[in-house]
Design an enzyme around this catalytic site. Structure first.
Site, mmCIF file in Angstrom:
data_model
loop_
_atom_site.group_PDB
_atom_site.id
_atom_site.type_symbol
_atom_site.label_atom_id
_atom_site.label_comp_id
_atom_site.label_asym_id
_atom_site.label_seq_id
_atom_site.Cartn_x
_atom_site.Cartn_y
_atom_site.Cartn_z
ATOM 1 N N ASP A 189 -10.461 -4.878 -1.799
ATOM 2 C CA ASP A 189 -9.496 -4.416 -0.793
ATOM 3 C C ASP A 189 -10.188 -3.561 0.257
ATOM 4 O OD1 ASP A 189 -7.303 -3.442 0.585
ATOM 5 O OD2 ASP A 189 -6.391 -2.420 -1.125
ATOM 6 N N GLY A 190 -10.090 -4.017 1.512
ATOM 7 C CA GLY A 190 -10.578 -3.225 2.638
ATOM 8 C C GLY A 190 -11.609 -3.968 3.476
ATOM 9 N N GLY B 127 -5.658 1.020 7.079
ATOM 10 C CA GLY B 127 -6.048 -0.360 7.348
ATOM 11 C C GLY B 127 -7.047 -0.400 8.495
ATOM 12 N N GLY B 128 -7.641 -1.550 8.695
ATOM 13 C CA GLY B 128 -8.480 -1.771 9.867
ATOM 14 C C GLY B 128 -9.842 -1.114 9.856
ATOM 15 N N HIS C 26 -0.100 -1.230 -4.887
ATOM 16 C CA HIS C 26 -1.348 -0.456 -4.924
ATOM 17 C C HIS C 26 -0.982 1.002 -4.672
ATOM 18 C CE1 HIS C 26 -5.475 0.413 -2.774
ATOM 19 N NE2 HIS C 26 -5.350 1.077 -3.916
ATOM 20 N N MET D 291 1.161 5.073 -0.193
ATOM 21 C CA MET D 291 0.342 6.279 0.043
ATOM 22 C C MET D 291 1.253 7.496 0.128
ATOM 23 S SD MET D 291 -2.252 4.858 2.947
ATOM 24 C CE MET D 291 -2.879 3.174 2.945
ATOM 25 N N MET E 2 -12.314 -0.905 -4.198
ATOM 26 C CA MET E 2 -12.080 -0.564 -2.788
ATOM 27 C C MET E 2 -13.373 -0.766 -1.996
ATOM 28 S SD MET E 2 -8.905 0.182 -2.444
ATOM 29 C CE MET E 2 -9.060 0.570 -0.698
ATOM 30 N N ASP F 4 0.839 -1.204 0.000
ATOM 31 C CA ASP F 4 0.000 0.000 0.000
ATOM 32 C C ASP F 4 0.868 1.246 0.000
ATOM 33 O OD1 ASP F 4 -2.771 -0.874 -0.017
ATOM 34 O OD2 ASP F 4 -2.300 -1.835 1.895
HETATM 35 C C1 DX5 Z 1 -6.432 0.809 2.420
HETATM 36 C C2 DX5 Z 1 -5.484 -0.201 1.821
HETATM 37 C C3 DX5 Z 1 -5.758 -1.611 2.190
HETATM 38 C C4 DX5 Z 1 -5.641 -1.906 3.662
HETATM 39 C C5 DX5 Z 1 -6.354 -3.172 3.968
HETATM 40 O O1 DX5 Z 1 -6.197 2.042 1.844
HETATM 41 O O2 DX5 Z 1 -5.535 -0.131 0.401
HETATM 42 O O3 DX5 Z 1 -4.925 -2.495 1.438
HETATM 43 O O4 DX5 Z 1 -4.322 -1.995 4.086
HETATM 44 O O5 DX5 Z 1 -6.364 -3.314 5.352
HETATM 45 P P1 DX5 Z 1 -7.505 -4.111 6.117
HETATM 46 O O6 DX5 Z 1 -7.509 -5.495 5.546
HETATM 47 O O7 DX5 Z 1 -7.047 -4.046 7.518
HETATM 48 O O8 DX5 Z 1 -8.789 -3.391 5.846
HETATM 49 ZN ZN ZN Z 2 -4.463 -1.723 -0.789
#
Ligand code: DX5
Ligand code: ZN
Length: 215
Positions: free
Chosen positions: A173-174, A144-145, A65, A36, A137, A34
């Site tokens: 994802d998410g 995350g989380g 990503h 960012m 998404m 990830d």
């Molecule tokens: C959010 C990310 C995800 C995230 C997923 O912006 O793209 O990949 O890390 O984390 P969980 O599985 O904890 O939702």
């Molecule tokens: Zn991601």
């Protein structure tokens, strides 16, 4: 078999080599990165130099990503790192098609990602023809989380005929956990990203956490 892509965002970063080595033997498993930039999303993670070292210590297919406002920069920077799939956000740039075609010169698989409020009907036929992967998404990108957004299932239903026609894989994802993973597969997901669900408990649990997403 569904591909599972554990996101290292949820791993213990003080112990990253050992965290990755635990899941190395898992079949049909990608390593989700990830990226960012603090602009496209408020949060900031890691970039080129870190990913370059990760690529040297794992044989797992790398899945980048990009949650950044300037994906072309990162596409260029990472093109020699042996990354399997690179995904950038549809919302981030004006000429998505041009960057997809450009990235395909360097990466075996190229995807685009859509945020929860972006409808799949916005995406042109030309783009759908070109992508290898569509990342849906199921939370707002950035952290995350977070809790899974239930409307994702409807979006997947709208994508299903397009995926069959244009032959791309669908990644979600998410908020993916074992209480929604099978339903996601039923609605057309081929590939599930999971961070906090996989890197939970101690290292002895990670492989069974991955497997439980396929049950
Ligand atoms: C959010 C990310 C995800 C995230 C997923 O912006 O793209 O990949 O890390 O984390 P969980 O599985 O904890 O939702
Ligand atoms: Zn991601």
């Amino acid at each position: 078999m569904t591909i599972i892509a554990p996101s290292i965002l949820a791993c213990d970063f003080t112990n990253i080599q050992s965290e990755i080595s635990v899941i190395e033997s898992s079949p049909k498993t990608w390593l989700h990165l990830d990226i960012m930039d603090g602009h496209f999303v408020p949060n900031l993670t890691f970039g080129g130099p870190v990913i370059k070292r990760i690529s040297q210590i794992t044989k797992l297919p790398l899945d980048a990503h990009l949650m950044v406002t300037n994906p072309k920069f990162h596409v260029d920077m990472m093109k020699d790192y042996g990354i399997h799939n690179i995904t950038f956000h549809y919302e981030a740039i004006d000429d998505c098609l041009e960057l997809i075609k450009y990235a395909k010169q360097f990466y075996p698989s190229v995807g685009i990602s859509i945020k929860p409020k972006t409808s799949v009907s916005e995406i042109s036929k030309d783009i759908l023809e070109e992508i290898d992967l569509l990342l849906v998404m199921s939370v707002e990108p950035g952290f995350g989380g977070q809790g899974f957004i239930e409307e994702t299932y409807e979006k997947l239903d709208a994508i299903k005929p397009l995926k069959e026609k244009y032959k791309f894989q669908v990644q979600v994802d998410g908020g993916v956990k074992n209480n929604n993973s099978q339903k996601l597969v039923t609605h057309g997901a081929d590939n599930l990203v999971a961070g906090s669900y996989v890197f939970n408990g101690n290292q002895n649990d990670y492989l069974s956490n991955i497997e439980s997403l396929r049950e």
